[in-house]
Design a protein around this motif. Structure first.
Motif, short mmCIF file in Angstrom:
data_model
loop_
_atom_site.label_atom_id
_atom_site.label_comp_id
_atom_site.label_asym_id
_atom_site.label_seq_id
_atom_site.Cartn_x
_atom_site.Cartn_y
_atom_site.Cartn_z
N SER A 229 33.12 32.24 45.08
CA SER A 229 33.91 31.94 43.89
C SER A 229 35.16 32.81 43.85
CB SER A 229 33.07 32.18 42.63
OG SER A 229 33.86 32.05 41.47
N LYS A 230 36.28 32.23 43.38
CA LYS A 230 37.53 32.99 43.26
C LYS A 230 37.66 33.65 41.90
CE LYS A 230 38.36 31.11 47.23
NZ LYS A 230 37.30 30.12 47.24
N LEU A 231 36.73 33.36 41.00
CA LEU A 231 36.80 33.94 39.66
C LEU A 231 36.31 35.37 39.68
CD1 LEU A 231 35.45 30.97 37.52
CD2 LEU A 231 37.79 31.49 38.15
N ASP A 232 37.03 36.27 39.06
CA ASP A 232 36.62 37.66 38.96
C ASP A 232 36.90 38.16 37.55
OD1 ASP A 232 39.36 38.21 38.83
OD2 ASP A 232 39.49 38.62 40.97
N SER A 233 36.71 39.47 37.34
CA SER A 233 36.85 40.03 36.00
C SER A 233 38.27 39.93 35.47
CB SER A 233 36.39 41.50 36.01
OG SER A 233 37.16 42.26 36.94
N LEU A 234 39.25 39.74 36.36
CA LEU A 234 40.65 39.68 35.92
C LEU A 234 41.06 38.29 35.43
CD1 LEU A 234 42.41 41.89 38.61
CD2 LEU A 234 41.66 42.52 36.32
N VAL A 235 40.16 37.32 35.57
CA VAL A 235 40.47 35.98 35.07
C VAL A 235 40.69 36.03 33.55
CG1 VAL A 235 39.53 33.69 34.69
CG2 VAL A 235 39.34 34.75 36.93
N LEU A 236 39.91 36.83 32.85
CA LEU A 236 40.08 36.97 31.40
C LEU A 236 41.45 37.54 31.07
CD1 LEU A 236 36.56 38.24 30.27
CD2 LEU A 236 37.55 35.97 29.95
N TRP A 237 41.91 38.49 31.89
CA TRP A 237 43.24 39.04 31.67
C TRP A 237 44.30 37.97 31.86
CZ3 TRP A 237 46.10 42.63 29.60
CH2 TRP A 237 47.41 42.82 30.05
N GLU A 238 44.18 37.14 32.89
CA GLU A 238 45.15 36.08 33.11
C GLU A 238 45.11 35.06 31.97
OE1 GLU A 238 44.56 34.38 36.97
OE2 GLU A 238 45.73 35.96 37.94
N TYR A 239 43.93 34.81 31.46
CA TYR A 239 43.81 33.90 30.32
C TYR A 239 44.52 34.48 29.11
CZ TYR A 239 41.69 31.25 26.53
OH TYR A 239 41.50 30.48 25.42
N PHE A 240 44.34 35.78 28.87
CA PHE A 240 45.01 36.46 27.77
C PHE A 240 46.53 36.39 27.95
CE2 PHE A 240 46.56 40.58 25.95
CZ PHE A 240 46.41 40.24 24.61
N GLN A 241 47.00 36.54 29.19
CA GLN A 241 48.43 36.43 29.46
C GLN A 241 48.95 35.03 29.12
OE1 GLN A 241 48.69 37.85 33.65
NE2 GLN A 241 50.24 39.23 32.86
N LEU A 242 48.16 34.01 29.47
CA LEU A 242 48.58 32.64 29.17
C LEU A 242 48.67 32.43 27.66
CD1 LEU A 242 49.24 29.76 29.98
CD2 LEU A 242 46.78 29.30 30.14
N ILE A 243 47.69 32.94 26.92
CA ILE A 243 47.72 32.82 25.46
C ILE A 243 48.97 33.49 24.91
CG2 ILE A 243 46.58 33.52 23.33
CD1 ILE A 243 45.11 31.29 24.68
N LEU A 244 49.28 34.69 25.39
CA LEU A 244 50.48 35.41 24.94
C LEU A 244 51.74 34.62 25.27
CD1 LEU A 244 49.84 39.17 25.90
CD2 LEU A 244 49.93 38.17 23.60
N ASP A 245 51.77 34.05 26.47
CA ASP A 245 52.97 33.33 26.89
C ASP A 245 53.21 32.09 26.05
OD1 ASP A 245 55.15 33.06 28.91
OD2 ASP A 245 54.13 31.17 29.27
#
Length: 378
Positions: A229-245
């Motif tokens: 799987s390519k999902l790791d603990s930083l996926v949540l951070w990227e999701y948070f970045q998308l929400i901010l953007d």
């Protein structure tokens, strides 16, 4: 269904393939074993549709792109876009869609966790003309998360609730990575797409100038057969970045927001180290301040490399060169900070405002210069 889509894939008279009406975009990284299985599955699922499959490979070290090219020599419906120096599922999907002329586009994973048997149903639904987007949903009746753990399921549901506030589109599963839409609808969202993280469907729905007309089909999330799987603990951070953007990106670039947040954490690290050395151990203030500055700058560099510039992450020898250049940039920024603050204070500006102005100048300088010299695109 239109007549063109019921014709065989190749013309018996000319021997040439008909123009694809449906393009299936598949972002891939280290999926060499899954590629032939997915092509075979799609072939079986779409016997009466003129389709092509576009793999967008982020230069996989396992040779995924080369494997796709070998298969493309045997099957003209198979294509590959190999990217160098770029990573990210969302941006891969966008490049894949833009690399095809098909009027309908689907997005699905390369790991066989999405049910390709639904592609025909999704395509038929779109051709009615009253729908922009068909989403494979795990939330509607008949869909499920398969063997996901309770924790992963709960996290997905929480992220979904957060996402619905942004999309303005009634989608039960805006976090889904399995969907099909018209090119026209995609191109309406294109100018505002963030290309951040893994959740391209959320990005498309939130970027649409008007709510999309949506249909949903249930599916059960399968278990991966090959690879990791390519999902790791930083996926949540990227999701948070998308929400901010999506919330503030038109005013402040999301990368700058991330850089500033890391800088704020670095300030706390600075005072923590300074307090331990100066107050706790009794080190001289100058020595404690010097060590605290070095530690804080190093903290900011490694966190920015991990989070802010994840898609341009430095590794190996480039990591050391990046640290040196980042330190030089920040040292220059510190000089600018002090100079601006002193100048404003000398000109009768309240000391708090003087300090804030100095910090802002320093942050903007560090962000701009590190983007050019430390994490410059190659």
């Amino acid at each position: 269904m239109g007549q063109l889509n019921l014709l065989p894939q190749a013309s018996a008279v000319t021997g040439h393939s008909l123009p694809a009406q449906l393009a299936i975009v598949v972002p891939a990284f280290n999926e060499i074993d899954n590629v032939p299985l997915l092509i075979a599955a799609v072939t079986a699922a779409l016997p009466n549709v003129a389709w092509e499959i576009v793999f967008v490979d982020d230069n996989s070290p396992d040779g995924t792109a080369a494997r796709v090219r070998d298969l493309a020599m045997e099957n003209p419906r198979v294509r590959v876009v190999q990217r160098y120096g770029r990573r990210g599922l969302a941006s891969a999907c966008i490049e894949g869609v833009m690399a095809t002329a098909a009027p309908f586009v689907a997005v699905m994973d390369a790991d066989l966790q999405h049910d390709e048997r639904l592609l025909s149903q999704m395509f038929d639904r779109l051709q009615g003309g009253d729908i922009d987007l068909v989403v494979g949903s795990r939330y509607v009746e008949g869909g499920s998360f398969g063997d996901w753990t309770r924790g992963r399921t709960a996290a997905s549901k929480l992220a979904t609730r957060m996402a619905t506030t942004l999309t303005r589109t009634p989608i039960s599963d805006p976090m889904s990575g399995f969907f099909m839409m018209t090119r026209t609808a995609f191109e309406r969202s294109l100018p505002r797409l963030s290309s951040v993280g893994f959740k391209i469907l959320l990005d498309i729905a939130a970027s649409a100038p008007a709510p999309l007309r949506v249909a949903e089909v249930p599916y059960t999330f399968r278990t991966r057969q090959h690879g990791e799987s390519k999902l790791d603990s930083l996926v949540l951070w990227e999701y948070f970045q998308l929400i901010l953007d999506k919330a503030f990106g038109r005013v402040i670039p999301v990368r700058f927001m991330s850089f500033a947040m890391v800088g704020g954490l670095g300030l706390l690290v600075h005072f923590f180290v300074l307090s331990i050395l100066f107050v706790g151990i009794g080190t001289s203030f100058n020595a404690a301040q010097t060590v605290a500055t070095i530690v804080a700058i190093s903290n900011n560099f490694f966190l920015n490399n991990l989070l802010t510039y994840r898609d341009q992450r430095l590794r190996g020898p480039a990591l050391l060169r990046g640290w040196v250049s980042f330190y030089l940039v920040c040292a220059t920024g510190a000089v600018a900070n002090i100079g601006i603050a002193d100048w404003l204070f000398d000109h009768q500006t309240f000391w708090v405002f003087s300090a804030i102005a100095g910090v802002l100048v320093s942050v903007v300088w560090n962000y701009a210069m590190s983007s050019i010299f430390t994490w410059r695109k190659r």
